[in-house]
Design a protein around this motif. Structure first.
Motif, mmCIF file in Angstrom:
data_model
loop_
_atom_site.group_PDB
_atom_site.id
_atom_site.type_symbol
_atom_site.label_atom_id
_atom_site.label_comp_id
_atom_site.label_asym_id
_atom_site.label_seq_id
_atom_site.Cartn_x
_atom_site.Cartn_y
_atom_site.Cartn_z
ATOM 1 N N UNK A 1 74.179 5.902 8.236
ATOM 2 C CA UNK A 1 74.370 6.951 7.242
ATOM 3 C C UNK A 1 75.834 7.300 7.038
ATOM 4 N N UNK A 2 76.690 6.980 8.016
ATOM 5 C CA UNK A 2 78.135 7.104 7.846
ATOM 6 C C UNK A 2 78.618 8.514 7.566
ATOM 7 N N UNK A 3 78.180 9.494 8.369
ATOM 8 C CA UNK A 3 78.553 10.880 8.113
ATOM 9 C C UNK A 3 80.067 11.064 8.167
ATOM 10 N N UNK A 4 80.689 10.557 9.227
ATOM 11 C CA UNK A 4 82.135 10.706 9.357
ATOM 12 C C UNK A 4 82.877 10.068 8.201
ATOM 13 N N UNK A 5 82.451 8.875 7.833
ATOM 14 C CA UNK A 5 83.103 8.169 6.730
ATOM 15 C C UNK A 5 82.930 8.938 5.420
ATOM 16 N N UNK A 6 81.730 9.474 5.182
ATOM 17 C CA UNK A 6 81.480 10.218 3.950
ATOM 18 C C UNK A 6 82.335 11.487 3.893
ATOM 19 N N UNK A 7 82.431 12.205 5.010
ATOM 20 C CA UNK A 7 83.246 13.425 5.032
ATOM 21 C C UNK A 7 84.713 13.107 4.769
ATOM 22 N N UNK A 8 85.193 12.036 5.391
ATOM 23 C CA UNK A 8 86.586 11.629 5.199
ATOM 24 C C UNK A 8 86.844 11.269 3.742
ATOM 25 N N UNK B 1 78.615 16.880 -1.397
ATOM 26 C CA UNK B 1 78.815 17.601 -0.133
ATOM 27 C C UNK B 1 77.489 18.105 0.419
ATOM 28 N N UNK B 2 76.651 18.644 -0.446
ATOM 29 C CA UNK B 2 75.324 19.098 -0.019
ATOM 30 C C UNK B 2 74.511 17.930 0.528
ATOM 31 N N UNK B 3 74.586 16.792 -0.137
ATOM 32 C CA UNK B 3 73.861 15.604 0.335
ATOM 33 C C UNK B 3 74.360 15.164 1.710
ATOM 34 N N UNK B 4 75.671 15.219 1.925
ATOM 35 C CA UNK B 4 76.239 14.821 3.217
ATOM 36 C C UNK B 4 75.719 15.737 4.321
ATOM 37 N N UNK B 5 75.678 17.043 4.064
ATOM 38 C CA UNK B 5 75.168 17.998 5.057
ATOM 39 C C UNK B 5 73.710 17.692 5.391
ATOM 40 N N UNK B 6 72.931 17.341 4.370
ATOM 41 C CA UNK B 6 71.510 17.035 4.598
ATOM 42 C C UNK B 6 71.346 15.784 5.454
ATOM 43 N N UNK B 7 72.142 14.744 5.167
ATOM 44 C CA UNK B 7 72.067 13.517 5.963
ATOM 45 C C UNK B 7 72.551 13.772 7.385
ATOM 46 N N UNK B 8 73.573 14.604 7.535
ATOM 47 C CA UNK B 8 74.074 14.935 8.869
ATOM 48 C C UNK B 8 72.999 15.642 9.694
ATOM 49 N N UNK B 9 72.321 16.616 9.090
ATOM 50 C CA UNK B 9 71.273 17.340 9.807
ATOM 51 C C UNK B 9 70.137 16.403 10.211
ATOM 52 N N UNK B 10 69.786 15.482 9.333
ATOM 53 C CA UNK B 10 68.720 14.525 9.633
ATOM 54 C C UNK B 10 69.148 13.567 10.736
ATOM 55 N N UNK C 1 75.413 7.862 -1.105
ATOM 56 C CA UNK C 1 76.457 8.893 -1.144
ATOM 57 C C UNK C 1 77.838 8.243 -1.136
ATOM 58 N N UNK C 2 78.026 7.268 -0.235
ATOM 59 C CA UNK C 2 79.341 6.637 -0.135
ATOM 60 C C UNK C 2 79.701 5.880 -1.411
#
Length: 385
Positions: free
Chosen positions: A250-257, A285-294, A322-323
């Motif tokens: 899901x690449x949370x760190x990469x997406x946030x960066x 940003x909302x999508x990234x938060x949702x993927x992070x929580x999951x 997202x990316x």
């Protein structure tokens, strides 16, 4: 951006990571990562060497196999901070794929031989799954393994093999029994890339790089001790490997960066108050938060010893979408400034490598099992449709 990991302990751990990066990451490598530039082997090796000295190479590995003993929150924080601080991603085929599979299904001899060398970077692994005509339909693979005294003779080819130009080992799915149902006649084997009659040919991509390759194996001997687990159980191991891979894909760190980088680009381009751009970035940003929580939920389940399966395909689909969407907004913001001048350099440094990153990341929805295939898995195995 809203941060789900912000306790006092989280902040202390972030500070420790930031101090380490500032003292150990090569400045030129950091600049290349910050601008989305292609990396070479030296960039990866120098950073892995620094992490190896303090035992931080494999955050998800158990302590007994060389992991640092970080909990779920610490692993998520490290992933986020390392992306935010523009560190190179470590080669994942050893650390995130074959390493965990050897811990679970490999022999003690295989673990003792390969796991320390994965951590140190002495061995660089690539993945021999996809073949011409057997990409998303992986069970149709045709690389054959014929029984011989003391081992197997392998023949066939693999394709889209990422970073095979650097690898000295490849883990392959091979056909050991052509007479049974196709998923039941597959085994996993470890192949020395320096073996005679193993050749590789680079594939030039539309972004101008050659990070993927074709691999040709012509009557190569693989000893029995290089077979992972049981013969004809390779499909089981492959599914376990891919489910493990997709937790982090899901690449949370990469997406946030990248989200932060795109916001900075909007300011440079004078579009920070552009309603279309702002709405697109807020939604992402909302999508990234949702993927992070999951992702946190899945990782907590793994830490608790629970079995997770096909539901991890959700992370693969949404994370890569997202990316890719972020690179599309990035390209829209940059416009003509993303195109290199005749000398090969962009007019504005902020937009350096925007075109390369947009083109290169078209691969995200294909690798690790195409998103179309993942939706089918979710429909049949999770929703029961």
């Amino acid at each position: 951006m809203t941060d789900l990991l912000n306790s006092p302990e989280d902040h202390a751990f972030r500070k420790e990571l930031r101090t380490f990066v500032s003292e150990n990451l090569d400045a030129e490598t950091q600049r290349k990562v910050s601008r989305g530039a292609p990396l070479d082997r030296k960039d990866f090796e120098q950073w892995q060497s620094s992490l190896h000295k303090v035992g931080w190479v494999a955050p998800a590995w158990p302590v007994e196999h060389g992991g640092p003993g970080w909990n779920t929150r610490q692993r998520m924080i490290a992933d986020e901070e390392f992306f935010r601080l523009h560190t190179p991603p470590l080669p994942g085929f050893g650390l995130k794929m074959i390493g965990p599979i050897l811990m679970r299904f490999g022999t003690k001899a295989q673990q003792e031989r390969f796991l320390p060398r994965i951590l140190s970077g002495e061995d660089w692994w690539c993945q021999g799954f996809s073949e011409p005509g057997a990409g998303s339909d992986l069970a149709s693979l045709r690389m054959k393994a014929i029984r011989t005294e003391g081992g197997w003779i392998l023949s066939g080819s693999k394709t889209w093999t990422t970073y095979a130009q650097y690898a000295n080992w490849i883990f392959c799915l091979v056909r050991t029994d052509p007479e049974v149902k196709k998923q039941e006649g597959i085994s996993m084997m470890l192949v020395d890339m320096s073996s005679e009659n193993v050749t590789r040919r680079p594939i030039r991509l539309m972004d101008g790089t050659e990070e993927v390759n074709e691999i040709f194996v012509n009557d190569v001997f693989v000893p029995d001790e290089m077979v992972v687990g049981e013969i004809n159980k390779g499909w089981t191991y492959a599914k376990a490997l891919l489910e493990h891979e997709r937790i982090g894909i899901g690449g949370i760190g990469r997406s946030k960066h990248l989200l932060q980088r795109v916001r900075e680009m909007a300011v440079v381009a004078g579009r920070e108050n552009d309603t279309e751009v702002a709405n697109a970035l807020d939604a992402l940003e909302i999508d990234i938060i949702a993927v992070e929580a999951t992702t946190l939920r899945f990782m907590a389940a793994v830490d608790a010893g629970e079995k997770i399966g096909a539901e991890t395909s959700l992370l693969k689909v949404r994370g890569t979408e997202i990316q890719q969407a972020l690179t599309e907004v990035m390209l829209d913001i940059a416009g003509p400034a993303a195109l290199p001048e005749r000398g090969g350099q962009c007019v504005e440094d902020t937009f350096e490598n925007v075109t390369y990153q947009f083109l290169n990341w078209r691969k995200l929805s294909i690798y690790g099992g195409s998103n179309e295939i993942q939706r089918g898995i979710l429909a049949s195995q999770v929703l029961g449709l």
